[in-house]
Design a protein around this motif. Structure first.
Motif, PDB file in Angstrom:
ATOM      1  N   ALA A   1      32.955  40.475  24.951  1.00  0.00           N
ATOM      2  CA  ALA A   1      33.173  39.981  26.315  1.00  0.00           C
ATOM      3  C   ALA A   1      32.659  40.978  27.346  1.00  0.00           C
ATOM      4  CB  ALA A   1      34.657  39.708  26.536  1.00  0.00           C
ATOM      5  N   TRP A   2      32.922  42.252  27.145  1.00  0.00           N
ATOM      6  CA  TRP A   2      32.450  43.263  28.093  1.00  0.00           C
ATOM      7  C   TRP A   2      30.923  43.301  28.130  1.00  0.00           C
ATOM      8  CZ3 TRP A   2      36.418  47.021  25.571  1.00  0.00           C
ATOM      9  CH2 TRP A   2      37.684  46.779  26.110  1.00  0.00           C
ATOM     10  N   ALA A   3      30.291  43.171  26.956  1.00  0.00           N
ATOM     11  CA  ALA A   3      28.827  43.137  26.916  1.00  0.00           C
ATOM     12  C   ALA A   3      28.307  41.914  27.667  1.00  0.00           C
ATOM     13  CB  ALA A   3      28.342  43.122  25.467  1.00  0.00           C
ATOM     14  N   LEU A   4      28.981  40.784  27.504  1.00  0.00           N
ATOM     15  CA  LEU A   4      28.575  39.566  28.202  1.00  0.00           C
ATOM     16  C   LEU A   4      28.765  39.716  29.709  1.00  0.00           C
ATOM     17  CD1 LEU A   4      27.557  36.682  28.103  1.00  0.00           C
ATOM     18  CD2 LEU A   4      29.875  35.929  27.509  1.00  0.00           C
ATOM     19  N   GLN A   5      29.846  40.340  30.121  1.00  0.00           N
ATOM     20  CA  GLN A   5      30.066  40.584  31.550  1.00  0.00           C
ATOM     21  C   GLN A   5      28.938  41.432  32.138  1.00  0.00           C
ATOM     22  OE1 GLN A   5      34.143  42.249  31.406  1.00  0.00           O
ATOM     23  NE2 GLN A   5      34.746  40.570  32.752  1.00  0.00           N
ATOM     24  N   ARG A   6      28.507  42.449  31.409  1.00  0.00           N
ATOM     25  CA  ARG A   6      27.415  43.288  31.915  1.00  0.00           C
ATOM     26  C   ARG A   6      26.133  42.478  32.052  1.00  0.00           C
ATOM     27  NH1 ARG A   6      30.107  47.138  28.628  1.00  0.00           N
ATOM     28  NH2 ARG A   6      28.816  46.692  26.800  1.00  0.00           N
ATOM     29  N   LEU A   7      25.860  41.621  31.076  1.00  0.00           N
ATOM     30  CA  LEU A   7      24.666  40.786  31.139  1.00  0.00           C
ATOM     31  C   LEU A   7      24.699  39.831  32.328  1.00  0.00           C
ATOM     32  CD1 LEU A   7      24.425  39.994  27.331  1.00  0.00           C
ATOM     33  CD2 LEU A   7      22.663  41.192  28.655  1.00  0.00           C
TER      34      LEU A   7
ATOM     35  N   ALA B   1      32.636  30.435  31.523  1.00  0.00           N
ATOM     36  CA  ALA B   1      33.766  29.638  31.049  1.00  0.00           C
ATOM     37  C   ALA B   1      34.427  30.276  29.837  1.00  0.00           C
ATOM     38  CB  ALA B   1      33.305  28.222  30.711  1.00  0.00           C
ATOM     39  N   ILE B   2      33.638  30.758  28.869  1.00  0.00           N
ATOM     40  CA  ILE B   2      34.246  31.360  27.675  1.00  0.00           C
ATOM     41  C   ILE B   2      34.955  32.658  28.038  1.00  0.00           C
ATOM     42  CG2 ILE B   2      32.175  32.626  26.939  1.00  0.00           C
ATOM     43  CD1 ILE B   2      34.685  30.893  24.599  1.00  0.00           C
ATOM     44  N   LEU B   3      34.406  33.413  28.986  1.00  0.00           N
ATOM     45  CA  LEU B   3      35.081  34.636  29.433  1.00  0.00           C
ATOM     46  C   LEU B   3      36.422  34.300  30.084  1.00  0.00           C
ATOM     47  CD1 LEU B   3      32.080  36.655  30.926  1.00  0.00           C
ATOM     48  CD2 LEU B   3      33.412  37.267  28.905  1.00  0.00           C
ATOM     49  N   HIS B   4      36.414  33.297  30.930  1.00  0.00           N
ATOM     50  CA  HIS B   4      37.649  32.905  31.613  1.00  0.00           C
ATOM     51  C   HIS B   4      38.700  32.440  30.604  1.00  0.00           C
ATOM     52  CE1 HIS B   4      40.359  31.210  34.600  1.00  0.00           C
ATOM     53  NE2 HIS B   4      40.330  30.060  33.928  1.00  0.00           N
ATOM     54  N   ASN B   5      38.266  31.672  29.615  1.00  0.00           N
ATOM     55  CA  ASN B   5      39.209  31.106  28.657  1.00  0.00           C
ATOM     56  C   ASN B   5      39.757  32.128  27.667  1.00  0.00           C
ATOM     57  OD1 ASN B   5      39.042  28.498  29.718  1.00  0.00           O
ATOM     58  ND2 ASN B   5      37.290  27.966  28.438  1.00  0.00           N
ATOM     59  N   MET B   6      39.058  33.257  27.504  1.00  0.00           N
ATOM     60  CA  MET B   6      39.498  34.242  26.513  1.00  0.00           C
ATOM     61  C   MET B   6      40.064  35.516  27.130  1.00  0.00           C
ATOM     62  SD  MET B   6      36.918  33.949  23.256  1.00  0.00           S
ATOM     63  CE  MET B   6      38.165  34.721  22.199  1.00  0.00           C
ATOM     64  N   GLU B   7      40.070  35.607  28.452  1.00  0.00           N
ATOM     65  CA  GLU B   7      40.587  36.831  29.064  1.00  0.00           C
ATOM     66  C   GLU B   7      42.111  36.877  28.978  1.00  0.00           C
ATOM     67  OE1 GLU B   7      39.671  37.112  33.187  1.00  0.00           O
ATOM     68  OE2 GLU B   7      40.361  35.096  33.661  1.00  0.00           O
ATOM     69  N   ALA B   8      42.631  38.085  28.817  1.00  0.00           N
ATOM     70  CA  ALA B   8      44.074  38.293  28.768  1.00  0.00           C
ATOM     71  C   ALA B   8      44.512  38.933  30.080  1.00  0.00           C
ATOM     72  CB  ALA B   8      44.449  39.198  27.596  1.00  0.00           C
ATOM     73  N   ALA B   9      45.612  38.455  30.622  1.00  0.00           N
ATOM     74  CA  ALA B   9      46.064  38.927  31.931  1.00  0.00           C
ATOM     75  C   ALA B   9      46.343  40.424  31.935  1.00  0.00           C
ATOM     76  CB  ALA B   9      47.305  38.149  32.355  1.00  0.00           C
ATOM     77  N   ALA B  10      46.821  40.942  30.799  1.00  0.00           N
ATOM     78  CA  ALA B  10      47.174  42.362  30.732  1.00  0.00           C
ATOM     79  C   ALA B  10      45.994  43.252  30.385  1.00  0.00           C
ATOM     80  CB  ALA B  10      48.297  42.567  29.712  1.00  0.00           C
ATOM     81  N   GLY B  11      44.815  42.648  30.122  1.00  0.00           N
ATOM     82  CA  GLY B  11      43.634  43.421  29.769  1.00  0.00           C
ATOM     83  C   GLY B  11      43.106  43.044  28.407  1.00  0.00           C
ATOM     84  N   GLY B  12      41.814  43.159  28.226  1.00  0.00           N
ATOM     85  CA  GLY B  12      41.187  42.785  26.973  1.00  0.00           C
ATOM     86  C   GLY B  12      40.919  41.295  26.889  1.00  0.00           C
ATOM     87  N   PHE B  13      40.283  40.891  25.802  1.00  0.00           N
ATOM     88  CA  PHE B  13      39.913  39.495  25.584  1.00  0.00           C
ATOM     89  C   PHE B  13      40.278  39.096  24.163  1.00  0.00           C
ATOM     90  CE2 PHE B  13      37.387  40.785  29.143  1.00  0.00           C
ATOM     91  CZ  PHE B  13      37.127  39.643  29.890  1.00  0.00           C
ATOM     92  N   GLY B  14      40.552  37.799  23.985  1.00  0.00           N
ATOM     93  CA  GLY B  14      40.864  37.259  22.673  1.00  0.00           C
ATOM     94  C   GLY B  14      42.184  36.531  22.683  1.00  0.00           C
TER      95      GLY B  14
ATOM     96  N   PRO C   1      39.792  46.723  36.123  1.00  0.00           N
ATOM     97  CA  PRO C   1      40.549  47.961  35.854  1.00  0.00           C
ATOM     98  C   PRO C   1      41.550  47.819  34.716  1.00  0.00           C
ATOM     99  CG  PRO C   1      40.340  47.629  38.211  1.00  0.00           C
ATOM    100  CD  PRO C   1      39.785  46.390  37.565  1.00  0.00           C
ATOM    101  N   ARG C   2      42.139  46.629  34.543  1.00  0.00           N
ATOM    102  CA  ARG C   2      43.123  46.458  33.475  1.00  0.00           C
ATOM    103  C   ARG C   2      42.472  46.555  32.092  1.00  0.00           C
ATOM    104  NH1 ARG C   2      42.518  41.732  36.207  1.00  0.00           N
ATOM    105  NH2 ARG C   2      41.909  39.817  35.099  1.00  0.00           N
ATOM    106  N   ASP C   3      41.152  46.320  32.021  1.00  0.00           N
ATOM    107  CA  ASP C   3      40.477  46.472  30.736  1.00  0.00           C
ATOM    108  C   ASP C   3      40.389  47.940  30.325  1.00  0.00           C
ATOM    109  OD1 ASP C   3      40.081  43.775  30.312  1.00  0.00           O
ATOM    110  OD2 ASP C   3      38.155  43.747  31.353  1.00  0.00           O
ATOM    111  N   GLN C   4      40.267  48.822  31.300  1.00  0.00           N
ATOM    112  CA  GLN C   4      40.262  50.243  30.974  1.00  0.00           C
ATOM    113  C   GLN C   4      41.621  50.671  30.436  1.00  0.00           C
ATOM    114  OE1 GLN C   4      38.300  52.728  33.831  1.00  0.00           O
ATOM    115  NE2 GLN C   4      39.379  54.585  33.192  1.00  0.00           N
ATOM    116  N   SER C   5      42.678  50.126  30.987  1.00  0.00           N
ATOM    117  CA  SER C   5      44.017  50.421  30.472  1.00  0.00           C
ATOM    118  C   SER C   5      44.172  49.904  29.045  1.00  0.00           C
ATOM    119  CB  SER C   5      45.080  49.791  31.379  1.00  0.00           C
ATOM    120  OG  SER C   5      45.001  50.311  32.687  1.00  0.00           O
ATOM    121  N   PHE C   6      43.637  48.695  28.794  1.00  0.00           N
ATOM    122  CA  PHE C   6      43.663  48.134  27.446  1.00  0.00           C
ATOM    123  C   PHE C   6      42.907  49.036  26.477  1.00  0.00           C
ATOM    124  CE2 PHE C   6      41.422  45.678  24.195  1.00  0.00           C
ATOM    125  CZ  PHE C   6      42.458  45.023  23.569  1.00  0.00           C
ATOM    126  N   LEU C   7      41.753  49.513  26.898  1.00  0.00           N
ATOM    127  CA  LEU C   7      40.932  50.378  26.070  1.00  0.00           C
ATOM    128  C   LEU C   7      41.690  51.653  25.700  1.00  0.00           C
ATOM    129  CD1 LEU C   7      38.044  50.654  24.889  1.00  0.00           C
ATOM    130  CD2 LEU C   7      37.369  51.692  27.056  1.00  0.00           C
TER     131      LEU C   7
END
Length: 292
Positions: free
Chosen positions: A180-186, A156-169, A193-199
């Motif tokens: 968030a990425w660490a939590l996703q791995r856990l 739920a917290i991941l869903h609520n904090m994800e950004a459509a264009a990539g990244g979280f917050g 893929p959009r998170d890699q673009s954000f990075l």
């Protein structure tokens, strides 16, 4: 630290080692502000100190007394005064090949149950807490299924904090995104893929990695989380020399590292500086010591 990008910076690391050792308190724990006359060890500072000493291959001073102090953070019902103390205290014990005296999982489950009832709270602190909760549960029970209340609350917290264009917050940045990425791995979730673009959008020729794509600043914590994600994705940073130039700029005269250039040194900042060098040299101890 042979083979790392800072292998020629011997004096820098000698000063950092002396700084860390000087922060051990009379109770054998560690506290970054003890030189100001306050003997008040904390679980986070103690974890950071143990992790970097382990990375450097140094003996942990007074380790027997240190284990006893860490175990004393828990009461006889298995409770800690906070999730932060539970997370850093148990992780520090794990690095010392020790364990808490009582199983913290029932109280960890109680924390998750209460937090899930406040699922309308969406902020950086809540995200960090969920990451700590799930990380600690995985450490304590690595092969057991994650309790459903933890999984649903974390999702739920991941869903609520994800950004459509990539990244979280609420304003996407590398610190929230890193947690968030660490939590996703856990949770075993695939990366987006959009998170890699954000990075990549956070890479910068001056700082190495900016806090956010449109930001004009950074801090060691942001660089740490961005670089950790790059390690997991097998991506080489575009500006490793800029990253190390920033790390060097964060070391004041006492040998530790501040969160940014000009800031006071802390054990947390020193941990981030050391783990950044581990990430740049792809040292396998990075993931062992961070658990992220």
């Amino acid at each position: 630290m042979g083979g790392s990008i800072m292998e020629n910076d011997t004096q820098i690391w000698e000063r950092a080692q002396n700084y860390v050792l000087s922060r051990q308190s009379a109770d054998s724990g560690f506290c970054f502000y003890r030189v100001w006359g306050v003997e008040e060890s904390t679980a986070p500072d103690t974890y950071y100190a143990i992790a970097v000493l382990r990375f450097w291959g140094m003996a942990i001073p007074r380790s027997t007394e240190l284990i006893r102090w860490l175990q004393s953070l828990q009461d006889d019902q298995g409770r800690y005064s906070s999730l932060t103390n539970a997370s850093f205290g148990v992780r520090a014990l794990s690095l010392l090949a020790a364990a808490p005296l009582w199983d913290p999982r029932p109280n960890l489950l109680n924390w998750a149950t209460q937090a899930a009832g406040r699922n309308d709270t969406v902020d950086s602190e809540t995200l960090r807490d969920w990451q700590c909760c799930v990380q600690l549960q995985r450490l304590l029970a690595p092969v057991a299924p994650l309790p459903e209340i933890m999984r649903s609350g974390a999702e739920a917290i991941l869903h609520n904090m994800e950004a459509a264009a990539g990244g979280f917050g609420s304003h996407p940045n590398l610190i929230d995104s890193g947690n968030a990425w660490a939590l996703q791995r856990l949770l075993g979730q695939p990366y987006r893929p959009r998170d890699q673009s954000f990075l990549h959008a956070c890479e910068d020729a001056t700082f190495g990695l900016r806090l956010s794509p449109d930001g004009a600043s950074t801090r060691l914590e942001a660089i740490f989380w961005g670089l950790l994600q790059m390690v997991h994705l097998h991506i080489a940073p575009l500006y490793p020399q800029a990253i190390m130039a920033y790390v060097r700029a964060c070391q004041p005269v006492n040998g530790g590292f501040g969160r940014r250039a000009g800031a006071i040194a802390t054990l947390e900042g020193t941990f981030h500086a050391v783990m950044i060098t581990a990430g740049l040299s792809r040292n396998p101890l990075l993931q062992t010591l961070t658990g992220a």
